[in-house]
Design a protein around this motif. Structure first.
Motif, short mmCIF file in Angstrom:
data_model
loop_
_atom_site.label_atom_id
_atom_site.label_comp_id
_atom_site.label_asym_id
_atom_site.label_seq_id
_atom_site.Cartn_x
_atom_site.Cartn_y
_atom_site.Cartn_z
N THR A 1 38.69 38.42 38.34
CA THR A 1 38.22 38.84 39.65
C THR A 1 39.32 38.57 40.68
N PRO A 2 39.31 39.30 41.80
CA PRO A 2 40.31 39.04 42.83
C PRO A 2 40.27 37.58 43.33
N ARG A 3 39.09 37.05 43.46
CA ARG A 3 38.95 35.66 43.93
C ARG A 3 39.58 34.67 42.95
N MET A 4 39.33 34.87 41.65
CA MET A 4 39.89 33.98 40.64
C MET A 4 41.40 34.15 40.56
N LEU A 5 41.87 35.38 40.64
CA LEU A 5 43.31 35.63 40.61
C LEU A 5 44.00 34.92 41.77
N SER A 6 43.42 35.03 42.95
CA SER A 6 43.98 34.38 44.13
C SER A 6 44.02 32.86 43.95
N LYS A 7 42.94 32.30 43.45
CA LYS A 7 42.86 30.84 43.23
C LYS A 7 43.91 30.38 42.23
N GLU A 8 44.02 31.10 41.12
CA GLU A 8 44.96 30.70 40.07
C GLU A 8 46.41 30.87 40.53
N LEU A 9 46.69 31.93 41.26
CA LEU A 9 48.05 32.12 41.79
C LEU A 9 48.43 31.00 42.75
N LYS A 10 47.49 30.59 43.60
CA LYS A 10 47.77 29.48 44.53
C LYS A 10 48.06 28.20 43.76
N ASP A 11 47.28 27.94 42.72
CA ASP A 11 47.48 26.74 41.91
C ASP A 11 48.84 26.78 41.21
#
Length: 121
Positions: free
Chosen positions: A60-70
């Motif tokens: 999901t876009p939300r999960m992708l964003s979270k993982e990229l930030k991490d």
């Protein structure tokens, strides 16, 4: 590094922890469902967010964003913002992120061997 194979009785608990802790750190850093697919996708080329989302099926876009930030916080991924209209954001692996190539290649090779072993039994 010495192999732990056939030497299980030769190590003290303290020495054993010296083997376990770094491996746990790696699992913590790249573990989970999405981090390795992101790293592998970025190892082929630089991607924009939507390109990553399309390449990594099911994220999901939300999960992708979270993982990229991490991954960015941990120094594995670069986030480059370009002053265009609209703003362009590209993601790439850092040199540190690229240092995982051999680890991922080894995991892939072992996975292929394991898959063949299980399927042929």
């Amino acid at each position: 590094m010495n192999s732990v194979k056939n030497k299980t009785n030769a190590y003290t608990p303290t020495e054993c922890k010296k083997f376990i802790l770094p491996v746990r750190d790696v699992i913590e850093l790249i573990g989970g469902k999405w981090k390795l697919p992101i790293i592998i996708t970025l190892s082929f080329k630089i991607h924009r967010f939507k390109e990553l989302e399309r390449q990594i099926e099911g994220i999901t876009p939300r999960m992708l964003s979270k993982e990229l930030k991490d991954l960015e916080i941990n120094g594995l991924v670069n986030r480059d913002v370009f002053n265009t209209m609209p703003v362009t954001v590209q993601y790439s692996l850092t040199d540190y992120g690229k240092s995982l190539d051999k680890v991922i290649e080894t995991m892939r090779d072992w996975g292929l061997t394991h898959r063949n072993k299980i399927m042929n039994e």
